[in-house]
Design a protein around this motif. Structure first.
Motif, mmCIF file in Angstrom:
data_model
loop_
_atom_site.group_PDB
_atom_site.id
_atom_site.type_symbol
_atom_site.label_atom_id
_atom_site.label_comp_id
_atom_site.label_asym_id
_atom_site.label_seq_id
_atom_site.Cartn_x
_atom_site.Cartn_y
_atom_site.Cartn_z
ATOM 1 N N THR A 6 -31.765 -40.095 -122.610
ATOM 2 C CA THR A 6 -31.417 -41.161 -121.664
ATOM 3 C C THR A 6 -32.690 -41.852 -121.182
ATOM 4 O O THR A 6 -33.790 -41.308 -121.284
ATOM 5 C CB THR A 6 -30.649 -40.610 -120.447
ATOM 6 O OG1 THR A 6 -31.485 -39.693 -119.729
ATOM 7 C CG2 THR A 6 -29.387 -39.880 -120.893
ATOM 8 N N LYS A 7 -32.523 -43.052 -120.669
ATOM 9 C CA LYS A 7 -33.665 -43.840 -120.198
ATOM 10 C C LYS A 7 -34.035 -43.522 -118.759
ATOM 11 O O LYS A 7 -35.069 -43.974 -118.269
ATOM 12 C CB LYS A 7 -33.361 -45.335 -120.332
ATOM 13 C CG LYS A 7 -33.129 -45.785 -121.755
ATOM 14 C CD LYS A 7 -34.379 -45.569 -122.606
ATOM 15 C CE LYS A 7 -34.185 -46.087 -124.023
ATOM 16 N NZ LYS A 7 -35.374 -45.851 -124.874
ATOM 17 N N GLN A 8 -33.195 -42.776 -118.079
ATOM 18 C CA GLN A 8 -33.481 -42.372 -116.706
ATOM 19 C C GLN A 8 -32.806 -41.040 -116.441
ATOM 20 O O GLN A 8 -32.024 -40.555 -117.247
ATOM 21 C CB GLN A 8 -33.002 -43.434 -115.721
ATOM 22 C CG GLN A 8 -31.514 -43.701 -115.779
ATOM 23 C CD GLN A 8 -31.111 -44.826 -114.854
ATOM 24 O OE1 GLN A 8 -31.920 -45.633 -114.440
ATOM 25 N NE2 GLN A 8 -29.830 -44.871 -114.517
ATOM 26 N N LEU A 9 -33.127 -40.443 -115.314
ATOM 27 C CA LEU A 9 -32.571 -39.136 -114.980
ATOM 28 C C LEU A 9 -31.083 -39.236 -114.696
ATOM 29 O O LEU A 9 -30.645 -40.055 -113.881
ATOM 30 C CB LEU A 9 -33.271 -38.566 -113.747
ATOM 31 C CG LEU A 9 -34.760 -38.223 -113.869
ATOM 32 C CD1 LEU A 9 -35.299 -37.761 -112.523
ATOM 33 C CD2 LEU A 9 -34.978 -37.145 -114.921
ATOM 34 N N THR A 10 -30.318 -38.403 -115.346
ATOM 35 C CA THR A 10 -28.932 -38.208 -114.947
ATOM 36 C C THR A 10 -28.940 -37.196 -113.802
ATOM 37 O O THR A 10 -29.951 -36.513 -113.573
ATOM 38 C CB THR A 10 -28.097 -37.649 -116.110
ATOM 39 O OG1 THR A 10 -28.559 -36.319 -116.408
ATOM 40 C CG2 THR A 10 -28.204 -38.534 -117.346
ATOM 41 N N PRO A 11 -27.861 -37.062 -113.046
ATOM 42 C CA PRO A 11 -27.845 -36.079 -111.955
ATOM 43 C C PRO A 11 -28.194 -34.660 -112.412
ATOM 44 O O PRO A 11 -28.922 -33.937 -111.730
ATOM 45 C CB PRO A 11 -26.418 -36.178 -111.420
ATOM 46 C CG PRO A 11 -26.030 -37.594 -111.677
ATOM 47 C CD PRO A 11 -26.644 -37.914 -113.011
ATOM 48 N N LEU A 12 -27.708 -34.259 -113.587
ATOM 49 C CA LEU A 12 -27.978 -32.901 -114.053
ATOM 50 C C LEU A 12 -29.396 -32.768 -114.603
ATOM 51 O O LEU A 12 -30.041 -31.724 -114.424
ATOM 52 C CB LEU A 12 -26.953 -32.484 -115.113
ATOM 53 C CG LEU A 12 -25.521 -32.358 -114.603
ATOM 54 C CD1 LEU A 12 -24.590 -31.886 -115.712
ATOM 55 C CD2 LEU A 12 -25.439 -31.411 -113.414
ATOM 56 N N VAL A 72 -39.205 -35.831 -107.548
ATOM 57 C CA VAL A 72 -38.374 -36.898 -108.092
ATOM 58 C C VAL A 72 -38.207 -37.963 -107.013
ATOM 59 O O VAL A 72 -37.617 -37.715 -105.966
ATOM 60 C CB VAL A 72 -37.008 -36.366 -108.551
ATOM 61 C CG1 VAL A 72 -36.136 -37.519 -109.048
ATOM 62 C CG2 VAL A 72 -37.183 -35.320 -109.649
ATOM 63 N N VAL A 73 -38.739 -39.142 -107.266
ATOM 64 C CA VAL A 73 -38.652 -40.254 -106.310
ATOM 65 C C VAL A 73 -37.321 -40.973 -106.465
ATOM 66 O O VAL A 73 -36.620 -41.246 -105.496
ATOM 67 C CB VAL A 73 -39.823 -41.233 -106.515
ATOM 68 C CG1 VAL A 73 -39.737 -42.389 -105.517
ATOM 69 C CG2 VAL A 73 -41.157 -40.510 -106.382
ATOM 70 N N ASP A 74 -36.983 -41.286 -107.702
ATOM 71 C CA ASP A 74 -35.694 -41.879 -108.026
ATOM 72 C C ASP A 74 -35.413 -41.576 -109.500
ATOM 73 O O ASP A 74 -36.136 -40.796 -110.121
ATOM 74 C CB ASP A 74 -35.656 -43.389 -107.729
ATOM 75 C CG ASP A 74 -36.785 -44.152 -108.415
ATOM 76 O OD1 ASP A 74 -37.060 -43.864 -109.605
ATOM 77 O OD2 ASP A 74 -37.385 -45.037 -107.789
ATOM 78 N N GLU A 75 -34.395 -42.187 -110.065
ATOM 79 C CA GLU A 75 -33.969 -41.866 -111.426
ATOM 80 C C GLU A 75 -34.986 -42.269 -112.484
ATOM 81 O O GLU A 75 -34.897 -41.853 -113.637
ATOM 82 C CB GLU A 75 -32.626 -42.530 -111.739
ATOM 83 C CG GLU A 75 -31.431 -41.921 -111.027
ATOM 84 C CD GLU A 75 -31.391 -42.271 -109.541
ATOM 85 O OE1 GLU A 75 -32.118 -43.209 -109.135
ATOM 86 O OE2 GLU A 75 -30.641 -41.619 -108.796
ATOM 87 N N GLU A 76 -35.989 -43.061 -112.089
ATOM 88 C CA GLU A 76 -36.960 -43.550 -113.069
ATOM 89 C C GLU A 76 -38.402 -43.219 -112.712
ATOM 90 O O GLU A 76 -39.311 -43.612 -113.449
ATOM 91 C CB GLU A 76 -36.816 -45.073 -113.218
ATOM 92 C CG GLU A 76 -35.438 -45.512 -113.710
ATOM 93 C CD GLU A 76 -35.286 -47.012 -113.763
ATOM 94 O OE1 GLU A 76 -36.105 -47.712 -113.122
ATOM 95 O OE2 GLU A 76 -34.375 -47.500 -114.449
ATOM 96 N N THR A 77 -38.607 -42.482 -111.605
ATOM 97 C CA THR A 77 -39.979 -42.282 -111.121
ATOM 98 C C THR A 77 -40.208 -40.853 -110.657
ATOM 99 O O THR A 77 -39.381 -40.274 -109.945
ATOM 100 C CB THR A 77 -40.277 -43.234 -109.942
ATOM 101 O OG1 THR A 77 -39.861 -44.555 -110.270
ATOM 102 C CG2 THR A 77 -41.765 -43.231 -109.615
#
Length: 203
Positions: free
Chosen positions: A27-33, A68-73
């Motif tokens: 994936t291109k960003q973090l999923t919740p899991l 983890v700052v957000d789904e992309e950082t």
């Protein structure tokens, strides 16, 4: 010895064994899991590239090794070490990096490919304060792709099997390895003083 020199040759050997999950898990960003797995990991190997070549550096921290700052950082604090700054020197010249996260007790590893910048922003450093100290820099990581790694490597290694742990008494000490590398070196004093010195300079 026969050398494989093309992608076509590799695909002939491995291509038929590629499972759909090997691609769809990226994936291109973090999923919740994915985020849950990475936040709990206390250790990661950080790979970077620079003009002198490649570098891979161990990173560890209490709790999670990254924030983890957000789904992309992600934020990766640079705590006390040997001051070689190989990884940081690479990042300021070439932002590409990769991380492999280990979770003690789990056979599943997490991998991230992305880009980083090195920051010494005062507020950012202070946000990582530990026992009155803070890192000198923080690597701010932008995620390009994230996925979990097949567990077979950790399973084959029996990495978490305590019965297979090496006996430290049977391994070369840091002092012995330094003496072997440089010749004239006081290995006994180094090994005797190292545990106390490390405890005082953990952060």
């Amino acid at each position: 010895m026969k050398i494989i020199s093309s992608i076509e040759e590799l695909n002939t050997i491995y291509g038929a064994g590629l499972s759909p999950a090997s691609l769809t898990k990226v994936t291109k960003q973090l999923t919740p899991l994915y985020r849950e797995m990475i936040e709990i990991s206390p250790f990661a190997a950080l790979a970077t590239v620079g003009p002198e070549g490649l570098d891979c550096s161990p990173r560890g921290d209490l709790g999670g090794v990254v924030r983890v700052v957000d789904e992309e950082t992600l934020h990766l604090p640079d705590w006390r070490g040997n001051n070689r700054v190989d990884s940081l020197s690479n990042i300021v010249r070439d932002p590409r990096l990769a991380l492999m996260f280990l979770i003690p007790g789990s056979n599943t590893t997490m991998r991230i490919n992305g880009r980083g910048v090195v920051s010494d922003d005062e507020a950012l450093l202070s946000s990582f304060e530990m026992v009155g100290k803070h890192p000198r820099t923080v690597v701010v990581i932008s995620i390009d792709e994230v996925y979990f790694q097949c567990a077979r490597a950790v399973m084959r290694a029996e990495l978490w099997n305590a019965e297979r742990f090496a006996d430290p008494a049977g391994l070369p000490t840091p002092g012995q390895m330094l003496k072997a590398a440089v010749g004239d070196f006081d290995q006994e004093t180094y090994d005797r003083e190292w545990p106390g010195r490390a405890a005082k300079t953990m952060w």
